[in-house]
Design an enzyme around this catalytic site. Structure first.
Site, PDB file in Angstrom:
ATOM      1  N   CYS A   3      32.184 -32.743  11.143  1.00 46.53           N
ATOM      2  CA  CYS A   3      30.859 -32.203  11.443  1.00 46.53           C
ATOM      3  C   CYS A   3      29.843 -33.296  11.796  1.00 46.53           C
ATOM      4  O   CYS A   3      28.689 -33.009  12.041  1.00 46.53           O
ATOM      5  CB  CYS A   3      30.341 -31.358  10.277  1.00 46.53           C
ATOM      6  SG  CYS A   3      30.135 -32.294   8.760  1.00 46.53           S
ATOM      7  N   ASP A  15      27.702 -40.869   8.590  1.00 47.80           N
ATOM      8  CA  ASP A  15      27.664 -41.753   7.436  1.00 47.80           C
ATOM      9  C   ASP A  15      28.964 -42.549   7.298  1.00 47.80           C
ATOM     10  O   ASP A  15      28.936 -43.707   6.896  1.00 47.80           O
ATOM     11  CB  ASP A  15      27.386 -40.957   6.152  1.00 47.80           C
ATOM     12  CG  ASP A  15      25.903 -40.680   6.019  1.00 47.80           C
ATOM     13  OD1 ASP A  15      25.112 -41.622   6.202  1.00 47.80           O
ATOM     14  OD2 ASP A  15      25.532 -39.526   5.758  1.00 47.80           O
ATOM     15  N   GLU A  70      32.513 -38.864   3.893  1.00 51.96           N
ATOM     16  CA  GLU A  70      31.538 -39.671   4.628  1.00 51.96           C
ATOM     17  C   GLU A  70      31.334 -41.046   3.990  1.00 51.96           C
ATOM     18  O   GLU A  70      30.438 -41.784   4.374  1.00 51.96           O
ATOM     19  CB  GLU A  70      30.202 -38.927   4.828  1.00 51.96           C
ATOM     20  CG  GLU A  70      29.620 -38.303   3.608  1.00 51.96           C
ATOM     21  CD  GLU A  70      28.391 -37.442   3.911  1.00 51.96           C
ATOM     22  OE1 GLU A  70      27.881 -37.432   5.034  1.00 51.96           O
ATOM     23  OE2 GLU A  70      27.932 -36.791   2.955  1.00 51.96           O
ATOM     24  N   HIS A  99      18.694 -38.738  11.558  1.00 44.85           N
ATOM     25  CA  HIS A  99      18.498 -37.288  11.458  1.00 44.85           C
ATOM     26  C   HIS A  99      17.503 -36.780  12.475  1.00 44.85           C
ATOM     27  O   HIS A  99      17.562 -35.635  12.917  1.00 44.85           O
ATOM     28  CB  HIS A  99      18.118 -36.902  10.029  1.00 44.85           C
ATOM     29  CG  HIS A  99      19.298 -36.990   9.126  1.00 44.85           C
ATOM     30  ND1 HIS A  99      19.549 -38.088   8.358  1.00 44.85           N
ATOM     31  CD2 HIS A  99      20.349 -36.150   8.963  1.00 44.85           C
ATOM     32  CE1 HIS A  99      20.697 -37.918   7.728  1.00 44.85           C
ATOM     33  NE2 HIS A  99      21.202 -36.758   8.072  1.00 44.85           N
TER      34      HIS A  99
END
Ligand code: PEP
Ligand code: MG
Length: 547
Positions: A508, A461, A437, A192
């Site tokens: 995404c 993920d 994910e 992240h």
């Protein structure tokens, strides 16, 4: 003293180049072991200096936060400044020093005791203050390090930050004006922290290994395309670097001129398939830049980032105000709010999450929300209320089975009923989607698709769980590169399933911005690609080149 030229290699994040002086921040706790004999007077002076410096720092952070995030969010730093002047805490630290402890040990022990005392009271407000106490203790320790290590950075000169690692919340708080780039010893491209760096367009290198602290203050060239940092470069290297940087920026300007010319045209492939180009954002400040780069919607609002920059649970009113603001700014364009995905690497102290052996496989995302339904309902109510002011959709992360969707939809229905009773308005037909994910969600996509309007594939993920590659571990991150086939097959399977039920599918995760995959996505009939703002124009351009 000048040190020798040295080259470090890591993984580049934004492809940009930058040069400047290195500034190390100490985010490992410093040695707080008791020294055999301490000079009480000297330790008390160190404490006083650190306290003054920490208070000064806190007010600077408060000012930045107030200007960038908003007044109510900045209030927490006023509380931090007050706590730094708290007499009880200061007396406790001083007494420990007088009793023979080093200043570092005294700060750590006194603050820990104070925090535990607040936690023991069992009051929600005071528990939140416990994490503030820990926060200001680390600020005092950092101020102490600054005083003792004599960093060569001047306060006004922008710098390249060096850290062992940066948490997502530290990255959110980085001052973009002051940071020329950053280098971390740990980290991977799909962490992240890296995602945030891309969104902020900061030249960055992660996984560079530990950089020798002797280089604090040294000049360096950072090339985040090559993933290379040259410290104390030669004159020739500087000249070559600057030439390349100029050349790159000229090509980039030229290319951007072309992309801007097609910015407001729909992204359609040669065979006539239209792909919506959406943006991934973390807060309201990212909306304007996304719109001016032609985003047609928000494909992923990482709503947990709003929680990470706080020190206690945001209220429904605070969340509603941010979501409403975003919905209104997007002016009828779709805004997909991903519900809280806390857990794994995204932690906020006030959630008081237990340590887990394997947090990425633990209580994360929807699993946590279904346990903390009070926190979840607060967020759902805020999203629903904001849906009255724009085209808002709800998206649920980390889904593995039908039951999780059914339970979430029950909670959404409960919240809707409450709002109706309270005569609060919302969009009755709000779209609900899930993230694909986990391999389980892709494999079961035919069953899951009947519960929702859309899927959005979180490839970060999905790759981590499919390829068994920890997205936080730089030692294995290369195993994801070029091993796309298993992921592409799962995406295709999910696309077929949702389309059969009349729904739509987007992507995404970071793979959405990988231009070498755009043709494959177009061929599968992917309806939407959602990427960080710096990639919006490039992806739009690439779609129009697809067959
Ligand atoms: C993903 O997993 O691809 C995703 C978009 O979610 P996050 O990166 O926030 O986990
Ligand atoms: Mg994810």
């Amino acid at each position: 003293m000048t040190f020798k030229r040295r080259v470090y290699k890591g993984i580049g994040i934004t492809g940009r180049k930058s040069s400047g002086r290195l500034h190390f921040i100490n985010n490992k706790s410093i040695d707080s072991s008791d020294k055999t004999a301490i000079n009480v007077g000297a330790e008390l002076i160190k404490l006083e200096n650190a306290r003054k410096k920490a208070i000064e720092n806190v007010w600077t952070i408060e000012k930045n936060a107030r200007e960038k995030i908003g007044h109510s969010e900045a209030q927490i730093f006023e509380i931090h400044a007050m706590l730094l002047e708290d007499e009880d805490l200061n007396d406790a630290i001083e007494n420990k020093i007088k009793g023979g402890k080093s200043v570092e040990k005294a700060i750590n022990e006194a603050s820990e005791e104070y925090a535990s005392m607040l936690l023991d009271i069992g009051d929600e407000y005071l528990s939140a203050r416990a994490s503030d106490i820990r926060d200001i203790a680390s600020q005092l320790i950092n101020a102490l390090c600054d005083n003792t290590k004599n960093s060569k950075k001047t306060d006004t000169e922008p710098y390249i930050l060096v850290a062992n690692d940066l948490t997502p919340s530290q990255t959110v708080m980085l001052d973009k004006e002051q940071i020329l780039g950053f280098v971390t010893a740990l980290g991977t491209p799909s962490s992240h922290t890296a995602i945030l760096a891309r969104a902020m367009n900061i030249p960055a290198i992660v996984g560079a290994g530990e950089i020798d602290k002797l280089y604090d203050g040294s000049f360096c060239l950072l090339d985040s395309l090559k993933g290379e940092i040259i410290i104390n470069p030669t004159e020739e290297e500087i000249e070559e670097f600057n030439k390349e940087k100029d050349k790159q920026s000229k090509i980039a300007i030229e290319h951007e001129r072309y992309l801007r010319s097609i910015m407001n045209k729909p992204a359609v492939t040669g065979s006539g398939h239209k792909i919506m180009i959406y943006a991934n954002v973390g807060d309201v400040t990212e909306i304007e830049p996304a719109l001016s780069n032609g985003c047609e919607g928000i494909g992923l609002l990482r709503s947990e980032f709003l929680y990470l920059s706080k020190s206690t649970y945001p209220t429904e009113a605070q969340l509603f105000s941010v979501y409403k603001d975003i919905a209104e700014k997007m002016d009828g364009r779709r805004v997909i709010i991903r519900t809280l995905d806390i857990g794994a690497d995204k932690k906020a102290d006030y959630f008081n999450l237990e340590n887990e052996e394997n947090p990425a496989l633990g209580l994360r995302g929807i699993r946590l929300c279904l346990e903390r339904t009070d926190v979840f309902k607060t967020q759902i109510r805020a999203i629903l209320r904001a849906s009255y002011y724009g085209r808002v959709a709800i998206m649920i992360p980390m889904i593995c089975c039908e039951d999780e969707i059914i339970k979430t939809k029950e909670l959404i229905e409960k919240c809707k009923a409450e709002l109706r009773n309270e005569s609060l308005m919302f969009d009755e037909k709000i779209e609900i989607g899930i993230m694909i994910e986990t391999p389980a969600s892709a494999i079961m996509s035919d069953r899951l698709s009947k519960h929702v309007n859309f899927f959005s594939v979180g490839t970060n993920d999905l790759a981590q769980y499919t390829l068994a590659v920890d997205r936080q571990n730089s030692k294995v991150s290369n195993l994801c590169e070029q091993n796309y086939e298993p992921i592409l097959r799962l995406i295709e399977m999910s696309a077929k399933a949702i389309k059969k039920k009349g729904g739509w599918i987007g992507i995404c995760g970071e793979m959405a911005a990988d231009l070498s995959l755009t043709q494959s996505f177009a061929s599968m009939g992917i309806d939407e690609l959602s990427v960080s703002t710096p990639y919006l124009l490039g992806v739009r351009g690439k779609v129009s080149e697809c067959k």
